[in-house]
Write a protein that holds these residues in place. Structure first.
Motif, PDB file in Angstrom:
ATOM      1  N   CYS A  50      62.196 104.437  29.864  1.00 47.36           N
ATOM      2  CA  CYS A  50      60.919 104.087  30.699  1.00 47.36           C
ATOM      3  C   CYS A  50      60.326 102.919  30.311  1.00 47.36           C
ATOM      4  N   PHE A  51      60.597 102.316  29.108  1.00 53.20           N
ATOM      5  CA  PHE A  51      60.040 100.912  28.991  1.00 53.20           C
ATOM      6  C   PHE A  51      61.157  99.875  29.673  1.00 53.20           C
ATOM      7  N   SER A  52      62.369 100.401  29.579  1.00 56.38           N
ATOM      8  CA  SER A  52      63.485  99.207  30.434  1.00 56.38           C
ATOM      9  C   SER A  52      63.058  99.219  31.901  1.00 56.38           C
ATOM     10  N   VAL A  53      62.713 100.467  32.594  1.00 56.25           N
ATOM     11  CA  VAL A  53      62.470 100.578  33.743  1.00 56.25           C
ATOM     12  C   VAL A  53      61.342  99.687  34.192  1.00 56.25           C
ATOM     13  N   VAL A  54      60.388  99.817  33.473  1.00 57.66           N
ATOM     14  CA  VAL A  54      59.057  98.717  33.498  1.00 57.66           C
ATOM     15  C   VAL A  54      59.471  97.360  33.276  1.00 57.66           C
ATOM     16  N   LEU A  80      48.280  99.818  45.190  1.00 58.10           N
ATOM     17  CA  LEU A  80      49.680  99.874  44.956  1.00 58.10           C
ATOM     18  C   LEU A  80      50.163 100.483  43.896  1.00 58.10           C
ATOM     19  N   ALA A  81      49.559 100.229  42.883  1.00 58.50           N
ATOM     20  CA  ALA A  81      50.136 100.818  41.544  1.00 58.50           C
ATOM     21  C   ALA A  81      49.944 102.354  41.612  1.00 58.50           C
ATOM     22  N   LEU A  82      48.856 102.973  42.178  1.00 60.26           N
ATOM     23  CA  LEU A  82      48.687 104.474  42.276  1.00 60.26           C
ATOM     24  C   LEU A  82      49.801 104.818  43.231  1.00 60.26           C
ATOM     25  N   GLY A  83      50.172 104.303  44.478  1.00 54.90           N
ATOM     26  CA  GLY A  83      51.278 104.501  45.200  1.00 54.90           C
ATOM     27  C   GLY A  83      52.399 104.329  44.576  1.00 54.90           C
ATOM     28  N   TYR A  84      52.698 103.755  43.604  1.00 52.74           N
ATOM     29  CA  TYR A  84      53.986 103.558  42.815  1.00 52.74           C
ATOM     30  C   TYR A  84      54.184 104.875  42.037  1.00 52.74           C
ATOM     31  N   ILE A  85      53.125 105.438  41.397  1.00 53.11           N
ATOM     32  CA  ILE A  85      53.043 106.502  40.773  1.00 53.11           C
ATOM     33  C   ILE A  85      53.561 107.736  41.556  1.00 53.11           C
ATOM     34  N   ALA A  86      52.887 107.926  42.683  1.00 56.28           N
ATOM     35  CA  ALA A  86      53.069 109.099  43.747  1.00 56.28           C
ATOM     36  C   ALA A  86      54.445 109.009  44.112  1.00 56.28           C
ATOM     37  N   GLY A  87      55.038 107.831  44.327  1.00 62.11           N
ATOM     38  CA  GLY A  87      56.548 107.710  44.783  1.00 62.11           C
ATOM     39  C   GLY A  87      57.557 108.176  43.571  1.00 62.11           C
ATOM     40  N   ARG A 273      62.985 112.645  34.300  1.00 63.81           N
ATOM     41  CA  ARG A 273      62.016 112.851  34.944  1.00 63.81           C
ATOM     42  C   ARG A 273      60.643 112.201  34.298  1.00 63.81           C
ATOM     43  N   ARG A 274      60.729 112.606  32.989  1.00 63.49           N
ATOM     44  CA  ARG A 274      59.536 111.892  32.222  1.00 63.49           C
ATOM     45  C   ARG A 274      59.589 110.500  32.101  1.00 63.49           C
ATOM     46  N   ALA A 275      60.709 109.754  32.064  1.00 61.51           N
ATOM     47  CA  ALA A 275      60.921 108.393  32.095  1.00 61.51           C
ATOM     48  C   ALA A 275      60.469 107.577  33.377  1.00 61.51           C
ATOM     49  N   VAL A 276      60.664 108.219  34.535  1.00 60.28           N
ATOM     50  CA  VAL A 276      60.277 107.632  35.732  1.00 60.28           C
ATOM     51  C   VAL A 276      58.797 107.921  35.953  1.00 60.28           C
ATOM     52  N   VAL A 277      58.394 108.972  35.805  1.00 60.49           N
ATOM     53  CA  VAL A 277      56.949 109.052  36.193  1.00 60.49           C
ATOM     54  C   VAL A 277      56.034 108.380  35.209  1.00 60.49           C
ATOM     55  N   VAL A 278      56.463 108.449  33.771  1.00 63.39           N
ATOM     56  CA  VAL A 278      55.469 107.815  32.899  1.00 63.39           C
ATOM     57  C   VAL A 278      55.643 106.237  33.097  1.00 63.39           C
ATOM     58  N   GLY A 280      55.473 105.071  35.938  1.00 69.17           N
ATOM     59  CA  GLY A 280      54.418 104.484  36.689  1.00 69.17           C
ATOM     60  C   GLY A 280      53.183 104.227  36.134  1.00 69.17           C
ATOM     61  N   VAL A 281      52.783 104.875  35.057  1.00 65.50           N
ATOM     62  CA  VAL A 281      51.531 104.858  34.468  1.00 65.50           C
ATOM     63  C   VAL A 281      51.389 103.686  33.782  1.00 65.50           C
ATOM     64  N   VAL A 282      52.527 103.470  33.085  1.00 65.44           N
ATOM     65  CA  VAL A 282      52.812 102.059  32.237  1.00 65.44           C
ATOM     66  C   VAL A 282      52.563 100.743  33.234  1.00 65.44           C
ATOM     67  N   VAL A 283      53.016 100.904  34.424  1.00 67.38           N
ATOM     68  CA  VAL A 283      52.845  99.715  35.099  1.00 67.38           C
ATOM     69  C   VAL A 283      51.611  99.774  35.808  1.00 67.38           C
ATOM     70  N   PHE A 284      50.752 100.796  35.922  1.00 67.36           N
ATOM     71  CA  PHE A 284      49.483 100.620  36.444  1.00 67.36           C
ATOM     72  C   PHE A 284      48.664 100.063  35.302  1.00 67.36           C
ATOM     73  N   VAL A 285      48.906 100.310  33.841  1.00 64.89           N
ATOM     74  CA  VAL A 285      47.968  99.734  32.854  1.00 64.89           C
ATOM     75  C   VAL A 285      48.653  98.271  32.769  1.00 64.89           C
ATOM     76  N   GLN A 286      49.721  97.960  33.141  1.00 61.68           N
ATOM     77  CA  GLN A 286      50.391  96.510  32.998  1.00 61.68           C
ATOM     78  C   GLN A 286      49.771  95.608  33.949  1.00 61.68           C
ATOM     79  N   PHE A 287      49.345  96.355  35.174  1.00 60.76           N
ATOM     80  CA  PHE A 287      48.926  95.484  36.439  1.00 60.76           C
ATOM     81  C   PHE A 287      47.359  95.236  35.987  1.00 60.76           C
TER      82      PHE A 287
END
Length: 490
Positions: A50-54, A80-87, A273-278, A280-287
């Motif tokens: 998850c962190f590596s993806v971010v 845009l970050a919310l859209g990223y989570i949905a994707g 699945r857990r890695a890719v969805v979470v 998105g949440v980390v990216v939102f916080v980072q943004f």
């Protein structure tokens, strides 16, 4: 060397660069098989992935440009970050289950299973060309703030980052890349937090005063619901972020091997699945963090106008941070840059070896050969990326070739995503239909981009919509091709 960048700053930066190589070699461990080298032995924990993806999707441009966005505009990027989570949720539900059937080694193995080897090779080549161009210019762009802050020439910053990253990527493979990504993510986030703390100390009234002043100037606005038909050309429109961003995220995290490779390294489908969805949440916080930094910079500088928005954060690093901390923040920017390089090297080597070269040589089952060849491709791609980044300094920023390299993924993502969706929704579509649909979509989106970029046609749609448009064109063209062939054969 920039006099404002002190000896202590230089010591901090050198310590980071030297330490990261040793740490990467230790964390990567011994690579015995191609599966170890390209997929970390499929034994990496979900949170590290998850962190590596971010870290992988966060370039130095993100770290510099997000504060600039809040400084000159507002917090619209959170849409845009919310859209990223949905994707990402769509990727977890639709695409990942297909990747975890059997022993797939790259994102494009699914296309071979569904359509044939030609589609797999075509998609892999598109990925490699896209990644090589886009990441070469991202590496060069990351060297710009480093040069401004430290005074080190562009080519030296690029070369150092390339050689250091190649060292631990070559030795430790994907496992080293992932674990160093985790460290680098926390380093640049710490740099953002440290900057925010300093801003709160420098502005009278602290963080509350910072946010109050930014809010009074309209810099904290998030939602932009208006727009109508004109909104399709506006990246700040709510639906551009939610819908366009969702399809962009489906493409970048569902069919781009740069990200999919990490998800395939998970221990199970559930962990992927857990890695890719979470993520998105980390990216939102980072943004949100770096946007708040931008709001703080707006208050600190009193809305002062700069030559370019991307000059704002580097200038504060030089002027507003104490010695030592400046070096740490530069290390954070370098960390984002190195994460881009390492991720590209391993994924490009994986695609070149497994998707293209091994089938042509008839050695897809020769594990020792795959490992040795993968390492050779890692060196080769390092030369391409670093050499390309250095060559970009000969091109003035903002000229079409730089813009093309930065946005090339916008008009190839749709064709790639559409190929995967065609394989899922149409059981009758064959190899010819997939190649036709993907080819038409990539050409069509390239023409649309060029037409808008060079003024041949009015700007009618933002590039954030290109993944949706391109995948739709692929589906329509692929299904139409299938029906026409069936009619002609009847």
């Amino acid at each position: 060397m920039n006099p404002a960048f002190t000896t202590l700053d230089a010591v901090v930066l050198v310590a980071y660069v030297t330490g990261i190589v040793a740490l990467g070699a230790i964390l990567g461990g011994r690579q015995r098989t191609a599966r170890d080298y390209f997929l970390g032995g499929r034994g990496l924990p979900w949170w590290a992935i998850c962190f590596s993806v971010v870290a992988t999707e966060t370039s130095a441009l993100t770290v510099i440009s997000l504060p600039a966005t809040a400084y000159s505009s507002d917090f619209w990027f959170l849409q845009l970050a919310l859209g990223y989570i949905a994707g990402r949720i769509a990727v977890a539900a639709v695409l990942l289950p297909r990747y975890f059937r059997g022993e797939q080694s790259t994102a494009y193995a699914f296309l071979e299973t569904r359509f044939g080897p030609s589609v797999r090779r075509f998609a892999s080549v598109i990925f490699m060309v896209t990644r090589a161009l886009a990441d070469s210019v991202r590496i060069f762009a990351a060297a710009i703030p480093i040069q401004l802050i430290t005074g080190v020439p562009y080519w030296q910053a690029i070369a150092v980052a390339g050689v250091v990253t190649l060292a631990y990527t070559y030795i430790g493979g994907l496992r080293a890349v992932v674990w160093i990504d985790v460290i680098q993510m926390f380093l640049y986030l710490f740099a953002g937090l440290a900057t925010l703390v300093m801003l709160a100390r420098l502005v009278p009234g602290g963080l509350g005063a910072v946010l109050e002043a930014a809010n009074s100037a309209g810099r904290l606005r998030v939602l932009h619901p208006g727009g109508g038909l004109r909104g399709f050309a506006d990246p700040a429109w709510l639906f551009t972020g939610l819908i366009g961003g969702a399809f962009l995220s489906m493409a970048s995290h569902g069919v781009d091997h740069l990200i999919v490779q990490r998800l395939l390294a998970a221990r199970s489908l559930g962990e992927a699945r857990r890695a890719v969805v979470v993520s998105g949440v980390v990216v939102f916080v980072q943004f949100a963090l770096f946007l708040v930094v931008g709001a703080g910079l707006f208050t600190y500088y009193g809305g002062q106008t700069f030559a370019t928005p991307d000059e704002i954060f580097p200038r504060f690093i030089v002027e507003g941070l104490p010695p030592g901390l400046s070096g740490l923040v530069v290390a954070g920017i370098l960390a984002a840059m190195m994460s881009t390089v390492s991720s590209s090297l391993n994924s490009l080597a994986s695609a070149a070896t497994i998707d293209v070269w091994a089938p042509l040589r008839g050695r897809a089952d020769d594990d020792a050969w795959l490992l040795a060849t993968g390492r050779r491709f890692t060196i080769g791609w390092a030369v391409v990326l670093v050499g390309g980044a250095i060559l970009f300094q000969l091109v003035q920023q903002g000229t079409p070739v730089v813009v093309i390299a930065l946005q090339i993924a916008s008009f190839t993502y749709g064709g790639l995503l559409g190929g995967f969706l065609l394989g899922i929704v149409s059981q009758r579509a064959d190899q010819a239909a997939a190649l036709t649909g993907m080819g038409i979509a990539i050409v069509a989106m390239g023409v649309l981009w060029a037409g808008q970029q060079f003024g041949w046609i009015p700007r009618i749609v933002d590039t954030l919509w290109f993944a949706l448009l391109g995948s739709g064109i692929t589906l329509i063209a692929g299904v139409a091709h299938t029906r026409l062939r069936r009619r002609s054969a009847a």
